[in-house]
Design a protein around this motif. Structure first.
Motif, PDB file in Angstrom:
ATOM      1  N   VAL A  89      -3.199  -1.676 -16.234  1.00 23.32           N
ATOM      2  CA  VAL A  89      -2.953  -3.063 -15.841  1.00 23.32           C
ATOM      3  C   VAL A  89      -1.553  -3.246 -15.251  1.00 23.32           C
ATOM      4  CG1 VAL A  89      -2.874  -5.462 -16.624  1.00 23.32           C
ATOM      5  CG2 VAL A  89      -4.522  -3.869 -17.635  1.00 23.32           C
ATOM      6  N   VAL A  90      -1.488  -3.983 -14.159  1.00 20.01           N
ATOM      7  CA  VAL A  90      -0.242  -4.423 -13.553  1.00 20.01           C
ATOM      8  C   VAL A  90      -0.334  -5.936 -13.404  1.00 20.01           C
ATOM      9  CG1 VAL A  90       1.162  -4.406 -11.455  1.00 20.01           C
ATOM     10  CG2 VAL A  90       0.209  -2.273 -12.324  1.00 20.01           C
ATOM     11  N   GLU A  91       0.756  -6.631 -13.693  1.00 16.94           N
ATOM     12  CA  GLU A  91       0.789  -8.084 -13.512  1.00 16.94           C
ATOM     13  C   GLU A  91       1.777  -8.433 -12.411  1.00 16.94           C
ATOM     14  OE1 GLU A  91       0.952 -10.598 -16.859  1.00 16.94           O
ATOM     15  OE2 GLU A  91      -0.418  -9.385 -18.077  1.00 16.94           O
ATOM     16  N   ALA A  92       1.435  -9.452 -11.635  1.00 15.16           N
ATOM     17  CA  ALA A  92       2.314  -9.886 -10.550  1.00 15.16           C
ATOM     18  C   ALA A  92       2.192 -11.390 -10.379  1.00 15.16           C
ATOM     19  CB  ALA A  92       1.944  -9.191  -9.244  1.00 15.16           C
ATOM     20  N   PRO A  93       3.284 -12.060 -10.012  1.00 13.74           N
ATOM     21  CA  PRO A  93       3.172 -13.486  -9.702  1.00 13.74           C
ATOM     22  C   PRO A  93       2.295 -13.676  -8.494  1.00 13.74           C
ATOM     23  CG  PRO A  93       5.334 -12.645  -9.070  1.00 13.74           C
ATOM     24  CD  PRO A  93       4.650 -11.543  -9.804  1.00 13.74           C
ATOM     25  N   GLY A  94       1.415 -14.672  -8.563  1.00 15.33           N
ATOM     26  CA  GLY A  94       0.544 -14.917  -7.428  1.00 15.33           C
ATOM     27  C   GLY A  94      -0.645 -15.761  -7.821  1.00 15.33           C
ATOM     28  N   SER A  95      -1.224 -16.416  -6.826  1.00 13.89           N
ATOM     29  CA  SER A  95      -2.397 -17.262  -7.037  1.00 13.89           C
ATOM     30  C   SER A  95      -3.652 -16.406  -7.050  1.00 13.89           C
ATOM     31  CB  SER A  95      -2.491 -18.295  -5.913  1.00 13.89           C
ATOM     32  OG  SER A  95      -2.889 -17.649  -4.695  1.00 13.89           O
ATOM     33  N   HIS A  96      -4.807 -17.068  -7.125  1.00 12.71           N
ATOM     34  CA  HIS A  96      -6.072 -16.348  -7.046  1.00 12.71           C
ATOM     35  C   HIS A  96      -6.200 -15.616  -5.710  1.00 12.71           C
ATOM     36  CE1 HIS A  96     -10.040 -15.393  -8.450  1.00 12.71           C
ATOM     37  NE2 HIS A  96     -10.618 -15.914  -7.385  1.00 12.71           N
ATOM     38  N   ALA A  97      -5.523 -16.127  -4.692  1.00 15.51           N
ATOM     39  CA  ALA A  97      -5.539 -15.495  -3.374  1.00 15.51           C
ATOM     40  C   ALA A  97      -4.439 -14.449  -3.235  1.00 15.51           C
ATOM     41  CB  ALA A  97      -5.409 -16.548  -2.281  1.00 15.51           C
ATOM     42  N   ILE A  98      -4.088 -13.786  -4.319  1.00 15.21           N
ATOM     43  CA  ILE A  98      -2.999 -12.801  -4.303  1.00 15.21           C
ATOM     44  C   ILE A  98      -3.272 -11.666  -3.323  1.00 15.21           C
ATOM     45  CG2 ILE A  98      -3.930 -11.422  -6.226  1.00 15.21           C
ATOM     46  CD1 ILE A  98      -0.981 -11.168  -7.210  1.00 15.21           C
ATOM     47  N   TYR A  99      -4.535 -11.385  -3.061  1.00 15.19           N
ATOM     48  CA  TYR A  99      -4.861 -10.323  -2.098  1.00 15.19           C
ATOM     49  C   TYR A  99      -4.461 -10.711  -0.684  1.00 15.19           C
ATOM     50  CZ  TYR A  99      -9.024 -12.989  -0.638  1.00 15.19           C
ATOM     51  OH  TYR A  99      -9.864 -13.960  -0.152  1.00 15.19           O
ATOM     52  N   VAL A 100      -4.317 -12.018  -0.445  1.00 17.31           N
ATOM     53  CA  VAL A 100      -3.846 -12.516   0.850  1.00 17.31           C
ATOM     54  C   VAL A 100      -2.335 -12.714   0.827  1.00 17.31           C
ATOM     55  CG1 VAL A 100      -4.029 -14.369   2.556  1.00 17.31           C
ATOM     56  CG2 VAL A 100      -6.043 -13.694   1.232  1.00 17.31           C
ATOM     57  N   SER A 101      -1.822 -13.318  -0.244  1.00 16.22           N
ATOM     58  CA  SER A 101      -0.409 -13.681  -0.303  1.00 16.22           C
ATOM     59  C   SER A 101       0.510 -12.518  -0.657  1.00 16.22           C
ATOM     60  CB  SER A 101      -0.198 -14.808  -1.325  1.00 16.22           C
ATOM     61  OG  SER A 101      -0.533 -14.366  -2.643  1.00 16.22           O
ATOM     62  N   ARG A 102      -0.012 -11.546  -1.413  1.00 13.93           N
ATOM     63  CA  ARG A 102       0.816 -10.412  -1.857  1.00 13.93           C
ATOM     64  C   ARG A 102       0.113  -9.083  -1.540  1.00 13.93           C
ATOM     65  NH1 ARG A 102       4.084 -10.939  -6.213  1.00 13.93           N
ATOM     66  NH2 ARG A 102       4.791  -8.888  -5.544  1.00 13.93           N
ATOM     67  N   PRO A 103      -0.176  -8.824  -0.277  1.00 15.64           N
ATOM     68  CA  PRO A 103      -0.923  -7.609   0.053  1.00 15.64           C
ATOM     69  C   PRO A 103      -0.216  -6.332  -0.362  1.00 15.64           C
ATOM     70  CG  PRO A 103       0.005  -8.579   2.043  1.00 15.64           C
ATOM     71  CD  PRO A 103       0.193  -9.584   0.945  1.00 15.64           C
ATOM     72  N   GLU A 104       1.120  -6.373  -0.384  1.00 10.96           N
ATOM     73  CA  GLU A 104       1.859  -5.167  -0.762  1.00 10.96           C
ATOM     74  C   GLU A 104       1.639  -4.818  -2.229  1.00 10.96           C
ATOM     75  OE1 GLU A 104       4.122  -8.570  -2.019  1.00 10.96           O
ATOM     76  OE2 GLU A 104       3.279  -8.125  -0.051  1.00 10.96           O
ATOM     77  N   ALA A 105       1.549  -5.833  -3.096  1.00 12.07           N
ATOM     78  CA  ALA A 105       1.299  -5.581  -4.517  1.00 12.07           C
ATOM     79  C   ALA A 105      -0.105  -5.035  -4.733  1.00 12.07           C
ATOM     80  CB  ALA A 105       1.498  -6.872  -5.322  1.00 12.07           C
ATOM     81  N   VAL A 106      -1.058  -5.568  -3.975  1.00 12.38           N
ATOM     82  CA  VAL A 106      -2.448  -5.115  -4.088  1.00 12.38           C
ATOM     83  C   VAL A 106      -2.580  -3.686  -3.578  1.00 12.38           C
ATOM     84  CG1 VAL A 106      -4.802  -5.531  -3.276  1.00 12.38           C
ATOM     85  CG2 VAL A 106      -3.350  -7.459  -3.942  1.00 12.38           C
ATOM     86  N   ALA A 107      -2.013  -3.413  -2.409  1.00 11.44           N
ATOM     87  CA  ALA A 107      -2.088  -2.067  -1.837  1.00 11.44           C
ATOM     88  C   ALA A 107      -1.390  -1.057  -2.739  1.00 11.44           C
ATOM     89  CB  ALA A 107      -1.473  -2.054  -0.442  1.00 11.44           C
ATOM     90  N   SER A 108      -0.298  -1.459  -3.353  1.00 13.05           N
ATOM     91  CA  SER A 108       0.437  -0.560  -4.246  1.00 13.05           C
ATOM     92  C   SER A 108      -0.427  -0.114  -5.418  1.00 13.05           C
ATOM     93  CB  SER A 108       1.714  -1.249  -4.754  1.00 13.05           C
ATOM     94  OG  SER A 108       2.386  -0.424  -5.684  1.00 13.05           O
ATOM     95  N   LEU A 109      -1.177  -1.043  -6.001  1.00 14.36           N
ATOM     96  CA  LEU A 109      -2.033  -0.680  -7.133  1.00 14.36           C
ATOM     97  C   LEU A 109      -3.176   0.224  -6.682  1.00 14.36           C
ATOM     98  CD1 LEU A 109      -2.568  -1.013 -10.154  1.00 14.36           C
ATOM     99  CD2 LEU A 109      -4.036  -2.960  -9.598  1.00 14.36           C
ATOM    100  N   ILE A 110      -3.737  -0.056  -5.524  1.00  8.84           N
ATOM    101  CA  ILE A 110      -4.812   0.793  -5.003  1.00  8.84           C
ATOM    102  C   ILE A 110      -4.294   2.216  -4.775  1.00  8.84           C
ATOM    103  CG2 ILE A 110      -6.351   1.176  -3.027  1.00  8.84           C
ATOM    104  CD1 ILE A 110      -6.379  -1.940  -2.709  1.00  8.84           C
TER     105      ILE A 110
END
Length: 236
Positions: free
Chosen positions: A203-224
């Motif tokens: 598990v990783v936690e990051a600030p962001g809304s439900h649309a975090i995949y749009v607003s924080r793509p770098e955090a999403v890509a990093s976990l992938i």
């Protein structure tokens, strides 16, 4: 012999009310970093249909797949992820149902003192989010204009899709990772933590809304990429 991270491909699965175009930021980062990436365009009429659409894309992948789902897409990858091509699951602020659970039963278990998804009563067999509440509920960290566009371009979500139960959850047999969006008003963060803990996910936690995949793509890509690198290190 250890596998390089780029020897894995990534398949991205969107959730309800939206389409696959929201993944573009994540897609661009992963492609730049050398990954093969495919995006599933779910019909979002039924869970069974979305699993079929996902498996059609899996059929085209020559490398082991990191299967990624956002929101309702988490239910889709939970059901589709048993496919032998799938090496790992990544949940992005997503539902991770157990056997016999559906998105609908999980929503019913949400705390009543927290945010409730502003889903309108069904219209002709389809669900929509209240456009006036879309920004706050779904995309609080996007601009008002971007959130308005998403609200006005909603994809109808068939009432049967969130009601269909998963019969064989892939996270019970595949390694998983989970990104908790700490400012999510659609799936409460405590529910995300509970589902990810039950799945035994990293598990990783990051600030962001439900649309975090749009607003924080770098955090999403990093976990992938973390998931891909972990598989490479383990030689899977």
């Amino acid at each position: 012999m250890t596998t390089r991270p780029t020897d894995a491909s990534v398949v991205l699965v969107h959730g309800g009310f939206v389409d696959g175009s929201g993944w573009q930021g994540v897609y661009d980062i992963l492609k730049k970093d050398g990954y093969e990436v495919a995006i599933v365009q779910n019909p979002t009429v039924s869970l069974e249909g979305d699993v079929t659409a996902t498996r059609q894309v899996l059929d085209t992948q020559a490398k082991p797949v990191i299967l990624v789902g956002h929101s309702y897409g988490g239910a889709v990858i939970t059901a589709a992820g048993t496919d032998p091509r799938v090496a790992a699951l990544v949940y992005i602020a997503a539902f991770a149902p157990d056997k016999g659970e559906s998105v609908q039963t999980l929503i019913a278990s949400f705390p009543t003192d927290g945010p409730i998804p502003p889903i309108l009563p069904p219209r002709d067999g389809y669900l929509f989010l209240d456009r006036d509440k879309f920004h706050e509920a779904f995309a609080g960290d996007l601009s008002a204009s971007d959130a308005q566009f998403m609200a006005d371009s909603q994809v109808p979500w068939g009432v049967g899709a969130p009601a269909e139960a998963v019969t064989e959850p892939a996270w019970r047999v595949k390694p998983s990772w989970y990104l908790v969006a700490k400012d999510d008003h659609m799936i409460p963060p405590p529910a995300q933590r509970s589902m990810s803990e039950r799945a035994g996910a990293t598990v990783v936690e990051a600030p962001g809304s439900h649309a975090i995949y749009v607003s924080r793509p770098e955090a999403v890509a990093s976990l992938i990429e973390q998931a891909a690198e972990s598989l490479a290190t383990s030689g899977k």
